[in-house]
Design an enzyme around this catalytic site. Structure first.
Site, PDB file in Angstrom:
ATOM      1  N   HIS A 178       0.844  -1.196   0.000  1.00 51.40           N
ATOM      2  CA  HIS A 178       0.000   0.000   0.000  1.00 51.40           C
ATOM      3  C   HIS A 178       0.881   1.249   0.000  1.00 51.40           C
ATOM      4  O   HIS A 178       2.046   1.210   0.434  1.00 51.40           O
ATOM      5  CB  HIS A 178      -0.883  -0.051   1.246  1.00 51.40           C
ATOM      6  CG  HIS A 178      -1.862   1.062   1.372  1.00 51.40           C
ATOM      7  ND1 HIS A 178      -1.604   2.190   2.117  1.00 51.40           N
ATOM      8  CD2 HIS A 178      -3.115   1.217   0.880  1.00 51.40           C
ATOM      9  CE1 HIS A 178      -2.653   2.991   2.071  1.00 51.40           C
ATOM     10  NE2 HIS A 178      -3.583   2.431   1.322  1.00 51.40           N
ATOM     11  N   THR A 180       1.258   3.629   1.835  1.00 53.59           N
ATOM     12  CA  THR A 180       1.798   4.065   3.123  1.00 53.59           C
ATOM     13  C   THR A 180       2.917   3.164   3.636  1.00 53.59           C
ATOM     14  O   THR A 180       3.501   3.454   4.681  1.00 53.59           O
ATOM     15  CB  THR A 180       0.689   4.094   4.185  1.00 53.59           C
ATOM     16  OG1 THR A 180       0.147   2.765   4.329  1.00 53.59           O
ATOM     17  CG2 THR A 180      -0.422   5.052   3.800  1.00 53.59           C
ATOM     18  N   LYS A 181       3.233   2.088   2.918  1.00 53.27           N
ATOM     19  CA  LYS A 181       4.218   1.121   3.404  1.00 53.27           C
ATOM     20  C   LYS A 181       5.627   1.481   2.922  1.00 53.27           C
ATOM     21  O   LYS A 181       5.835   2.485   2.242  1.00 53.27           O
ATOM     22  CB  LYS A 181       3.814  -0.289   2.965  1.00 53.27           C
ATOM     23  CG  LYS A 181       2.442  -0.721   3.471  1.00 53.27           C
ATOM     24  CD  LYS A 181       2.351  -0.685   4.986  1.00 53.27           C
ATOM     25  CE  LYS A 181       1.088  -1.325   5.532  1.00 53.27           C
ATOM     26  NZ  LYS A 181      -0.150  -0.593   5.247  1.00 53.27           N
ATOM     27  N   ASN A 182       6.604   0.642   3.258  1.00 49.20           N
ATOM     28  CA  ASN A 182       8.003   0.945   2.925  1.00 49.20           C
ATOM     29  C   ASN A 182       8.278   0.828   1.430  1.00 49.20           C
ATOM     30  O   ASN A 182       8.947   1.677   0.842  1.00 49.20           O
ATOM     31  CB  ASN A 182       8.935   0.010   3.694  1.00 49.20           C
ATOM     32  CG  ASN A 182       8.940   0.279   5.183  1.00 49.20           C
ATOM     33  OD1 ASN A 182       7.995   0.837   5.737  1.00 49.20           O
ATOM     34  ND2 ASN A 182      10.010  -0.103   5.864  1.00 49.20           N
ATOM     35  N   VAL A 184       6.236   0.267  -2.242  1.00 47.67           N
ATOM     36  CA  VAL A 184       4.834   0.525  -2.601  1.00 47.67           C
ATOM     37  C   VAL A 184       4.594   0.355  -4.098  1.00 47.67           C
ATOM     38  O   VAL A 184       5.508   0.477  -4.917  1.00 47.67           O
ATOM     39  CB  VAL A 184       4.418   1.955  -2.188  1.00 47.67           C
ATOM     40  CG1 VAL A 184       4.698   2.199  -0.715  1.00 47.67           C
ATOM     41  CG2 VAL A 184       5.131   3.010  -3.026  1.00 47.67           C
TER      42      VAL A 184
END
Length: 374
Positions: A178, A180-182, A184
Site C-alpha cells: 500500500h 503508506t508502506k516501505n 509501494v
C-alpha cells in the site's frame, strides 16, 4: 505540513519500467510478474508466492485455504486494522479478538491461549510497526492446539524474526505494498507459504477459482472452475512499479532505520522523566523502520501535543481504534473494557513521521518541538 507524515520513496527505474509495461499487452502474470517473482525468491527463499492487488486480498486468500466452516473461530489482536477480521468474516468464521502486550503492541500469547476453544482454527499474528510478534510462543501455541498460524506481515517487508523474514515463519504470511508502506505500488499485496497444498488452493482461488495457472503451465488441456474464488491477481503496471521499488529495498530500509534510531536517541529524556515510553525492539526482532512511536503516560498530554506539533508544521498521528471498541466490535459482542491493553494503546500511542525524504534537520526539529512542549 512542512514535515509530512507520509512520503513514498521514488525508485530510479519506475518511469522506465512503466513505459515498458505500457508498451506491452498488459497481460496478467506477464514479463514483469515473472521478474517480480524472481525478486521475491531472493527475499523469501524456499517459499511460494502469490502477488495480489492488496494485502487484504492476500489475507482473504490465506483464509480461503483454511476452508472454514460456520462457527469456526480465528484468534487475532484487537489493536489492528480491520482487514484480518474482515477476511475471517468473509469466509464464514468468527474473529476472536485478543489483547496485546504493552511493550510491543503485539498479540499476547497468554491472552490468545486463554481464548482457545474446540472451534479455534487459526491464530493471526499481526507484527505491529514491523516488529515481530512473539512467534516462538505463537508457534508452540498453534502446534499444541493443532491450528494454523497466519502472519499479518502487512508492515513487514525486510523485517525479521531472528534470521527469518516475517511472513515465512507461520503456515502463511501476507505483506502489503500500500502507498503508506516501505515499498509501494499504490496498492498491492503478497501471500507467502511453504505449504504446497495451501499454494495450490490459493493459486486457483486467486484466478476465479479456476486452474488457469496450471493450464498456462501446461498441466491441463483446458481450464475450468474448481472452487469458490476471487479475482486476486496483481496487474502488470503494479508489478512493474513494485519491482523498481523492491530493487531499492535495502536502501529504503537503511534510510528508515536511520530515522527511527535518531528518534530513539534524541527522545530519551521523555523516558528518563517518565513522560513517555519509546518503542521497544525485542532481542528476537529485526525491524524495518516502518513506524516509530511513543506511548505517553498521560492521554491528555498526547491530545494537546498533536495540535501543537501541527501548528509547527509537523504531522504526527495516533493509530487504530481497537477492533473490539469499534461499532463492528460492539456488534460482535465486545465492550470497550474487555481488552484493557488495546484500549490503553489507542489512548496513549503517537506515531512520528518516518520516511526516506526526512532529513536530519527534520528529525531534530520534530524531537526538539516535542521536548520543548512537554
Amino acid at each position: 505540513m512542512d514535515i509530512s507524515f507520509y512520503s513514498r520513496f521514488h525508485a530510479p527505474l519506475e518511469s522506465a519500467y512503466l513505459e515498458e509495461v505500457l508498451a506491452s499487452g498488459l497481460e496478467t502474470d506477464g514479463l514483469f510478474m515473472k521478474r517480480l517473482l524472481d525478486c521475491a525468491d531472493s527475499l523469501y527463499p524456499g517459499c511460494r508466492f502469490l502477488f495480489t492487488p492488496s494485502c487484504t486480498l492476500a489475507l482473504e486468500t490465506a483464509l480461503a485455504c483454511l476452508r472454514l466452516l460456520p462457527g469456526d473461530e480465528v484468534l487475532l489482536p484487537s489493536f489492528n486494522f480491520p482487514s484480518a477480521a474482515n477476511a475471517v468474516l468473509r469466509h464464514g468464521g468468527r474473529p476472536v479478538l485478543c489483547d496485546i502486550t504493552p511493550d510491543t503492541q503485539n498479540i499476547s500469547v497468554r491472552d490468545a491461549s486463554n481464548r482457545l476453544t474446540s472451534r479455534t482454527r487459526a491464530v493471526i499474528a499481526m507484527h505491529y510497526a514491523g516488529v515481530s510478534a512473539p512467534l516462538g510462543g505463537l508457534k508452540r501455541l498453534a502446534e499444541e492446539a493443532g491450528i494454523a498460524l497466519i502472519e499479518d506481515a502487512a508492515q513487514c517487508v525486510d523485517a525479521y524474526y531472528e534470521d527469518q523474514p516475517l511472513g515465512t515463519v507461520g503456515d502463511m504470511g501476507c505483506v502489503s505494498f500500500h502507498h503508506t508502506k516501505n515499498a509501494v505500488c499504490g496498492e498491492g499485496g503478497l501471500m507467502i507459504t511453504k505449504n504446497h497444498g495451501h499454494w495450490q488452493y490459493a493459486r486457483q482461488y486467486r484466478l476465479h477459482g479456476t486452474n488457469r495457472a496450471g493450464y498456462l503451465d501446461g498441466e491441463a488441456a483446458r481450464y475450468t472452475w474448481n472452487l469458490p474464488g476471487s479475482c486476486a491477481a496483481l496487474s502488470e503496471p503494479q508489478a512493474a512499479l513494485l519491482l523498481a521499488q523492491l530493487q531499492c529495498l535495502s536502501q529504503i530500509t537503511r534510510s528508515r532505520l536511520h530515522v527511527t534510531e535518531q528518534y530513539w536517541k534524541q527522545l530519551a529524556p521523555l523516558e528518563e522523566r517518565g513522560i513517555a515510553m519509546r518503542m521497544r525492539i525485542p532481542a528476537y526482532a529485526r525491524p524495518n523502520g516502518h513506524i516509530f512511536y511513543l506511548r505517553f503516560q498521560d492521554p491528555a498530554l498526547l491530545n494537546s501535543l498533536i495540535p501543537a506539533l501541527a501548528a509547527h508544521g509537523i504531522d504526527c498521528k495516533t493509530h487504530y481504534v481497537p477492533l473490539h471498541a469499534s461499532p463492528m466490535g460492539e456488534k460482535l459482542g465486545y465492550h470497550k473494557e474487555d481488552l484493557p491493553e488495546s484500549l490503553a494503546c489507542y489512548q496513549t500511542l503517537l506515531r512520528l513521521p518516518v520516511h526516506t525524504a526526512l532529513t536530519d534537520e527534520d528529525i531534530a526539529r520534530t524531537t526538539e518541538t516535542i521536548l520543548r512542549f512537554v
